[in-house]
Enzyme design. Structure first.
Site, PDB file in Angstrom:
ATOM      1  N   LYS A  16      -2.992  -2.883  14.897  1.00  0.00           N
ATOM      2  CA  LYS A  16      -3.627  -1.886  14.029  1.00  0.00           C
ATOM      3  C   LYS A  16      -4.702  -1.108  14.783  1.00  0.00           C
ATOM      4  O   LYS A  16      -4.876   0.094  14.556  1.00  0.00           O
ATOM      5  CB  LYS A  16      -4.214  -2.567  12.791  1.00  0.00           C
ATOM      6  CG  LYS A  16      -3.205  -3.293  11.916  1.00  0.00           C
ATOM      7  CD  LYS A  16      -2.058  -2.397  11.476  1.00  0.00           C
ATOM      8  CE  LYS A  16      -2.491  -1.363  10.440  1.00  0.00           C
ATOM      9  NZ  LYS A  16      -1.344  -0.581   9.912  1.00  0.00           N
ATOM     10  N   TYR A  38      -1.845  -8.977  15.298  1.00  0.00           N
ATOM     11  CA  TYR A  38      -1.773  -7.993  14.209  1.00  0.00           C
ATOM     12  C   TYR A  38      -2.974  -7.052  14.267  1.00  0.00           C
ATOM     13  O   TYR A  38      -2.829  -5.820  14.203  1.00  0.00           O
ATOM     14  CB  TYR A  38      -1.732  -8.690  12.854  1.00  0.00           C
ATOM     15  CG  TYR A  38      -1.871  -7.714  11.700  1.00  0.00           C
ATOM     16  CD1 TYR A  38      -0.791  -6.916  11.316  1.00  0.00           C
ATOM     17  CD2 TYR A  38      -3.085  -7.565  11.022  1.00  0.00           C
ATOM     18  CE1 TYR A  38      -0.925  -5.999  10.283  1.00  0.00           C
ATOM     19  CE2 TYR A  38      -3.214  -6.659   9.987  1.00  0.00           C
ATOM     20  CZ  TYR A  38      -2.140  -5.869   9.627  1.00  0.00           C
ATOM     21  OH  TYR A  38      -2.270  -4.954   8.616  1.00  0.00           O
ATOM     22  N   ILE A  43       0.832  -1.197   0.000  1.00  0.00           N
ATOM     23  CA  ILE A  43       0.000   0.000   0.000  1.00  0.00           C
ATOM     24  C   ILE A  43       0.873   1.257   0.000  1.00  0.00           C
ATOM     25  O   ILE A  43       0.615   2.231  -0.714  1.00  0.00           O
ATOM     26  CB  ILE A  43      -0.923   0.022   1.231  1.00  0.00           C
ATOM     27  CG1 ILE A  43      -1.910  -1.160   1.195  1.00  0.00           C
ATOM     28  CG2 ILE A  43      -1.667   1.344   1.328  1.00  0.00           C
ATOM     29  CD1 ILE A  43      -2.970  -1.061   0.137  1.00  0.00           C
TER      30      ILE A  43
END
Length: 316
Positions: A185, A181, A32
Protein backbone atom coordinates in the site's frame (compact mmCIF):
# COMPACT_ATOMS: atom_id res chain seq x y z
CA UNK A 1 -19.55 25.80 -11.96
CA UNK A 2 -21.19 28.63 -10.03
CA UNK A 3 -19.56 30.27 -7.02
CA UNK A 4 -22.52 29.07 -4.93
CA UNK A 5 -21.75 25.43 -5.71
CA UNK A 6 -18.02 26.01 -5.26
CA UNK A 7 -18.49 27.49 -1.77
CA UNK A 8 -21.03 24.90 -0.55
CA UNK A 9 -19.57 22.63 2.14
CA UNK A 10 -18.96 19.09 0.96
CA UNK A 11 -21.87 16.84 1.89
CA UNK A 12 -21.29 13.08 1.66
CA UNK A 13 -25.06 12.61 1.35
CA UNK A 14 -25.58 15.21 -1.42
CA UNK A 15 -23.00 14.45 -4.07
CA UNK A 16 -22.69 16.67 -7.15
CA UNK A 17 -24.03 15.46 -10.47
CA UNK A 18 -21.58 13.58 -12.67
CA UNK A 19 -24.05 12.87 -15.45
CA UNK A 20 -22.25 11.84 -18.65
CA UNK A 21 -19.00 10.94 -16.92
CA UNK A 22 -17.42 7.47 -16.78
CA UNK A 23 -15.65 6.04 -13.73
CA UNK A 24 -13.79 2.74 -13.34
CA UNK A 25 -13.49 1.26 -9.84
CA UNK A 26 -11.14 -1.69 -9.55
CA UNK A 27 -12.40 -4.21 -7.03
CA UNK A 28 -15.79 -2.52 -7.18
CA UNK A 29 -17.63 -5.74 -6.37
CA UNK A 30 -16.82 -5.84 -2.62
CA UNK A 31 -15.57 -3.96 0.41
CA UNK A 32 -14.61 -0.31 0.12
CA UNK A 33 -14.77 -0.55 -3.68
CA UNK A 34 -18.40 -1.60 -3.59
CA UNK A 35 -19.43 1.43 -1.53
CA UNK A 36 -17.35 3.75 -3.72
CA UNK A 37 -19.21 2.37 -6.75
CA UNK A 38 -22.61 2.62 -5.05
CA UNK A 39 -22.04 6.23 -4.05
CA UNK A 40 -20.68 7.24 -7.46
CA UNK A 41 -23.70 5.61 -9.12
CA UNK A 42 -25.99 8.12 -7.34
CA UNK A 43 -24.38 10.95 -9.36
CA UNK A 44 -25.70 9.76 -12.72
CA UNK A 45 -22.27 8.65 -13.94
CA UNK A 46 -21.55 5.38 -15.71
CA UNK A 47 -19.71 3.27 -13.12
CA UNK A 48 -17.64 0.31 -14.30
CA UNK A 49 -16.81 -2.39 -11.76
CA UNK A 50 -13.42 -3.89 -12.51
CA UNK A 51 -13.46 -7.44 -11.15
CA UNK A 52 -12.10 -10.86 -12.02
CA UNK A 53 -15.23 -12.57 -10.62
CA UNK A 54 -18.30 -12.33 -12.85
CA UNK A 55 -20.70 -13.69 -10.24
CA UNK A 56 -19.59 -11.28 -7.52
CA UNK A 57 -19.69 -8.37 -9.95
CA UNK A 58 -23.22 -9.38 -10.97
CA UNK A 59 -24.34 -9.45 -7.34
CA UNK A 60 -22.78 -6.04 -6.72
CA UNK A 61 -24.48 -4.51 -9.76
CA UNK A 62 -27.83 -5.95 -8.70
CA UNK A 63 -27.37 -4.51 -5.22
CA UNK A 64 -26.49 -1.06 -6.56
CA UNK A 65 -29.46 -1.05 -8.93
CA UNK A 66 -31.80 -2.01 -6.10
CA UNK A 67 -30.66 1.01 -4.09
CA UNK A 68 -30.01 3.53 -6.87
CA UNK A 69 -32.89 3.76 -9.36
CA UNK A 70 -31.58 4.13 -12.89
CA UNK A 71 -28.00 3.33 -11.88
CA UNK A 72 -25.70 2.90 -14.88
CA UNK A 73 -23.33 0.15 -13.79
CA UNK A 74 -21.26 -2.22 -15.90
CA UNK A 75 -18.73 -4.97 -15.32
CA UNK A 76 -15.22 -5.15 -16.77
CA UNK A 77 -13.46 -8.49 -16.43
CA UNK A 78 -10.17 -7.40 -14.87
CA UNK A 79 -7.43 -9.44 -13.20
CA UNK A 80 -4.68 -7.22 -11.82
CA UNK A 81 -2.55 -10.25 -10.97
CA UNK A 82 -2.30 -11.08 -14.70
CA UNK A 83 -0.26 -8.22 -16.16
CA UNK A 84 -0.44 -9.50 -19.74
CA UNK A 85 -4.24 -9.40 -19.69
CA UNK A 86 -4.59 -5.71 -18.79
CA UNK A 87 -4.20 -4.21 -22.28
CA UNK A 88 -6.99 -6.33 -23.72
CA UNK A 89 -9.15 -5.67 -20.66
CA UNK A 90 -8.90 -1.92 -21.25
CA UNK A 91 -9.80 -2.51 -24.88
CA UNK A 92 -13.08 -4.02 -23.72
CA UNK A 93 -14.05 -0.85 -21.85
CA UNK A 94 -15.54 0.43 -25.12
CA UNK A 95 -15.51 4.12 -24.13
CA UNK A 96 -13.94 7.13 -25.80
CA UNK A 97 -12.76 8.64 -22.52
CA UNK A 98 -12.44 7.83 -18.83
CA UNK A 99 -13.07 10.58 -16.30
CA UNK A 100 -11.53 8.74 -13.36
CA UNK A 101 -10.08 5.42 -12.33
CA UNK A 102 -10.12 4.38 -8.68
CA UNK A 103 -7.19 2.07 -8.00
CA UNK A 104 -8.90 0.23 -5.18
CA UNK A 105 -8.65 -3.55 -5.69
CA UNK A 106 -6.28 -5.33 -3.39
CA UNK A 107 -5.21 -8.54 -1.72
CA UNK A 108 -4.53 -8.74 2.02
CA UNK A 109 -3.02 -11.93 3.43
CA UNK A 110 -2.79 -12.54 7.18
CA UNK A 111 -0.69 -15.70 7.32
CA UNK A 112 2.24 -17.35 5.55
CA UNK A 113 3.23 -18.90 3.24
CA UNK A 114 4.38 -16.34 0.71
CA UNK A 115 2.31 -16.58 -2.48
CA UNK A 116 2.99 -15.41 -6.03
CA UNK A 117 0.97 -14.27 -9.03
CA UNK A 118 1.10 -16.23 -12.25
CA UNK A 119 3.78 -13.76 -13.37
CA UNK A 120 5.99 -14.71 -10.42
CA UNK A 121 5.51 -11.58 -8.31
CA UNK A 122 4.71 -11.63 -4.59
CA UNK A 123 0.91 -11.66 -4.55
CA UNK A 124 0.18 -8.47 -2.60
CA UNK A 125 2.89 -6.34 -4.21
CA UNK A 126 2.10 -7.77 -7.64
CA UNK A 127 -1.66 -7.19 -7.40
CA UNK A 128 -1.97 -4.08 -5.24
CA UNK A 129 0.90 -2.10 -6.76
CA UNK A 130 2.23 -3.58 -9.99
CA UNK A 131 -1.22 -4.39 -11.38
CA UNK A 132 -2.42 -0.81 -10.91
CA UNK A 133 0.90 0.60 -12.11
CA UNK A 134 0.61 -1.35 -15.37
CA UNK A 135 -3.13 -0.65 -15.73
CA UNK A 136 -2.42 3.09 -15.66
CA UNK A 137 -0.35 2.81 -18.84
CA UNK A 138 -3.21 1.29 -20.80
CA UNK A 139 -5.75 3.74 -19.39
CA UNK A 140 -3.59 6.83 -20.06
CA UNK A 141 -5.08 7.68 -23.50
CA UNK A 142 -8.64 7.43 -22.16
CA UNK A 143 -7.82 9.54 -19.10
CA UNK A 144 -6.09 12.14 -21.25
CA UNK A 145 -9.14 12.30 -23.53
CA UNK A 146 -11.35 13.41 -20.62
CA UNK A 147 -11.61 17.15 -19.87
CA UNK A 148 -10.10 16.60 -16.41
CA UNK A 149 -9.23 12.94 -15.86
CA UNK A 150 -8.24 11.65 -12.43
CA UNK A 151 -6.25 8.74 -11.09
CA UNK A 152 -7.35 8.12 -7.50
CA UNK A 153 -5.10 5.66 -5.69
CA UNK A 154 -6.52 4.06 -2.57
CA UNK A 155 -3.88 3.75 0.12
CA UNK A 156 -4.04 2.55 3.69
CA UNK A 157 -3.47 3.92 7.17
CA UNK A 158 -1.17 0.91 7.61
CA UNK A 159 1.32 2.47 5.18
CA UNK A 160 2.17 5.25 7.64
CA UNK A 161 4.30 2.99 9.81
CA UNK A 162 6.02 1.12 6.96
CA UNK A 163 9.11 1.88 4.90
CA UNK A 164 9.97 0.36 1.54
CA UNK A 165 12.91 -2.04 1.32
CA UNK A 166 14.12 -1.12 -2.15
CA UNK A 167 16.45 -4.10 -2.15
CA UNK A 168 13.63 -6.55 -1.41
CA UNK A 169 10.40 -5.00 -2.72
CA UNK A 170 8.75 -8.40 -3.12
CA UNK A 171 9.73 -9.81 0.27
CA UNK A 172 11.76 -12.70 -1.08
CA UNK A 173 14.24 -12.70 1.82
CA UNK A 174 12.01 -11.79 4.76
CA UNK A 175 8.29 -12.37 4.29
CA UNK A 176 5.87 -11.15 6.94
CA UNK A 177 2.30 -10.90 5.59
CA UNK A 178 1.07 -7.82 7.45
CA UNK A 179 4.26 -5.93 6.73
CA UNK A 180 4.21 -6.98 3.08
CA UNK A 181 0.64 -5.70 2.81
CA UNK A 182 1.53 -2.36 4.40
CA UNK A 183 4.50 -1.97 2.07
CA UNK A 184 2.40 -2.81 -0.98
CA UNK A 185 0.00 0.00 0.00
CA UNK A 186 2.92 2.34 0.65
CA UNK A 187 4.20 1.54 -2.85
CA UNK A 188 0.78 2.43 -4.25
CA UNK A 189 0.71 5.74 -2.40
CA UNK A 190 4.27 6.62 -3.39
CA UNK A 191 3.26 5.87 -6.99
CA UNK A 192 0.22 8.15 -6.73
CA UNK A 193 2.29 11.12 -5.55
CA UNK A 194 5.08 10.46 -8.04
CA UNK A 195 2.56 10.16 -10.89
CA UNK A 196 1.20 13.60 -10.05
CA UNK A 197 4.69 15.14 -10.19
CA UNK A 198 5.23 13.57 -13.60
CA UNK A 199 1.83 14.69 -14.87
CA UNK A 200 2.51 18.27 -13.77
CA UNK A 201 5.92 18.22 -15.47
CA UNK A 202 4.23 17.05 -18.68
CA UNK A 203 1.56 19.78 -18.38
CA UNK A 204 -1.13 17.06 -18.40
CA UNK A 205 -4.79 17.74 -17.65
CA UNK A 206 -4.93 14.49 -15.65
CA UNK A 207 -4.66 14.67 -11.85
CA UNK A 208 -3.29 12.00 -9.54
CA UNK A 209 -4.77 11.99 -6.03
CA UNK A 210 -4.30 9.62 -3.09
CA UNK A 211 -7.04 8.75 -0.60
CA UNK A 212 -7.49 6.24 2.19
CA UNK A 213 -10.52 4.91 4.13
CA UNK A 214 -9.08 5.13 7.64
CA UNK A 215 -10.16 2.33 9.94
CA UNK A 216 -13.01 0.54 8.16
CA UNK A 217 -14.46 -2.60 9.75
CA UNK A 218 -16.87 -5.14 8.27
CA UNK A 219 -18.75 -5.26 11.58
CA UNK A 220 -19.63 -1.55 11.35
CA UNK A 221 -20.60 -1.74 7.69
CA UNK A 222 -24.25 -1.54 6.58
CA UNK A 223 -25.56 -4.79 5.11
CA UNK A 224 -25.78 -5.16 1.36
CA UNK A 225 -26.74 -8.81 0.89
CA UNK A 226 -25.45 -10.81 -0.84
CA UNK A 227 -22.41 -8.50 -1.22
CA UNK A 228 -21.98 -8.19 2.54
CA UNK A 229 -24.15 -9.02 5.52
CA UNK A 230 -23.78 -7.69 9.06
CA UNK A 231 -26.06 -9.01 11.78
CA UNK A 232 -27.56 -6.61 14.33
CA UNK A 233 -25.77 -8.50 17.10
CA UNK A 234 -22.40 -8.12 15.42
CA UNK A 235 -22.98 -4.40 14.87
CA UNK A 236 -24.04 -3.96 18.49
CA UNK A 237 -20.95 -5.71 19.83
CA UNK A 238 -18.76 -3.47 17.66
CA UNK A 239 -20.27 -0.16 18.78
CA UNK A 240 -17.42 0.63 21.23
CA UNK A 241 -15.00 0.44 18.30
CA UNK A 242 -17.05 3.10 16.50
CA UNK A 243 -15.46 5.69 18.78
CA UNK A 244 -12.23 5.21 16.82
CA UNK A 245 -13.10 3.57 13.50
CA UNK A 246 -16.04 3.23 11.11
CA UNK A 247 -17.70 1.01 8.53
CA UNK A 248 -16.79 0.67 4.88
CA UNK A 249 -19.62 2.89 3.65
CA UNK A 250 -18.04 5.81 5.53
CA UNK A 251 -14.58 4.60 4.53
CA UNK A 252 -15.55 5.25 0.92
CA UNK A 253 -16.24 8.96 1.56
CA UNK A 254 -12.67 10.31 1.14
CA UNK A 255 -12.23 8.31 -2.06
CA UNK A 256 -15.50 9.52 -3.54
CA UNK A 257 -14.59 13.11 -2.71
CA UNK A 258 -11.19 12.64 -4.39
CA UNK A 259 -13.06 11.57 -7.53
CA UNK A 260 -15.78 14.23 -7.58
CA UNK A 261 -14.79 17.42 -5.79
CA UNK A 262 -13.76 20.16 -8.22
CA UNK A 263 -11.63 21.69 -5.46
CA UNK A 264 -9.38 18.63 -5.15
CA UNK A 265 -5.91 19.13 -6.60
CA UNK A 266 -3.30 16.68 -7.81
CA UNK A 267 -0.79 15.46 -5.27
CA UNK A 268 -3.20 15.74 -2.36
CA UNK A 269 -3.97 13.11 0.28
CA UNK A 270 -7.56 12.67 1.51
CA UNK A 271 -8.73 10.69 4.50
CA UNK A 272 -11.19 10.72 7.42
CA UNK A 273 -11.21 13.78 9.67
CA UNK A 274 -10.85 12.19 13.13
CA UNK A 275 -7.24 11.04 13.63
CA UNK A 276 -7.26 9.79 10.03
CA UNK A 277 -9.44 6.89 11.16
CA UNK A 278 -13.09 7.97 11.02
CA UNK A 279 -15.41 10.81 10.10
CA UNK A 280 -15.98 13.21 7.22
CA UNK A 281 -13.35 13.45 4.48
CA UNK A 282 -10.64 16.06 4.67
CA UNK A 283 -7.29 16.83 3.09
CA UNK A 284 -4.35 15.53 5.12
CA UNK A 285 -0.67 16.47 5.17
CA UNK A 286 1.37 14.10 3.03
CA UNK A 287 3.87 12.11 5.15
CA UNK A 288 7.42 12.76 3.96
CA UNK A 289 8.28 9.10 3.39
CA UNK A 290 5.34 8.72 0.98
CA UNK A 291 6.43 11.60 -1.25
CA UNK A 292 10.22 11.25 -1.11
CA UNK A 293 11.32 11.79 -4.74
CA UNK A 294 14.49 9.68 -4.50
CA UNK A 295 12.66 6.64 -3.14
CA UNK A 296 9.84 7.20 -5.63
CA UNK A 297 12.26 7.31 -8.59
CA UNK A 298 13.85 4.02 -7.58
CA UNK A 299 10.44 2.42 -7.01
CA UNK A 300 9.24 3.72 -10.39
CA UNK A 301 12.21 2.25 -12.23
CA UNK A 302 11.85 -1.09 -10.46
CA UNK A 303 8.10 -1.14 -11.20
CA UNK A 304 8.67 -0.44 -14.90
CA UNK A 305 11.12 -3.32 -15.08
CA UNK A 306 8.85 -5.71 -13.18
CA UNK A 307 5.64 -4.79 -15.03
CA UNK A 308 7.19 -4.24 -18.46
CA UNK A 309 5.82 -0.72 -18.77
CA UNK A 310 7.18 2.47 -20.33
CA UNK A 311 8.60 5.11 -17.94
CA UNK A 312 6.07 7.73 -19.03
CA UNK A 313 3.13 5.27 -18.69
CA UNK A 314 1.55 6.61 -21.88
CA UNK A 315 1.15 10.20 -20.67
CA UNK A 316 2.87 12.54 -23.13
Amino acid sequence: MSSVIQSRPWDVHRLPSADGRVFLVTGGNAGIGYFVAEQLATTGAVVVLGSRDRAKAGAAMASIRSRVPGAQVRHLLLDLADLASLKSAVGRLDVDRLDAVVHNAGVALDDPPRRETGDGHELMFGTNHLGHFALTQWLAPLLSAAPAGRVVTVGSFAARSERLDLGDLESTRDYRPKRAYGRSKLAQMSFGFALDRRLRAADSTVLSVVAHPGGALDSLTPSRPPVCATTPGRRLSSLPAALLVQGKEAGAWPIVRAVLDARVRGGQLWGPRVFGLRGMPRQEPVPAHMADPVTAARLWAASCAAAGTEPHLGFR
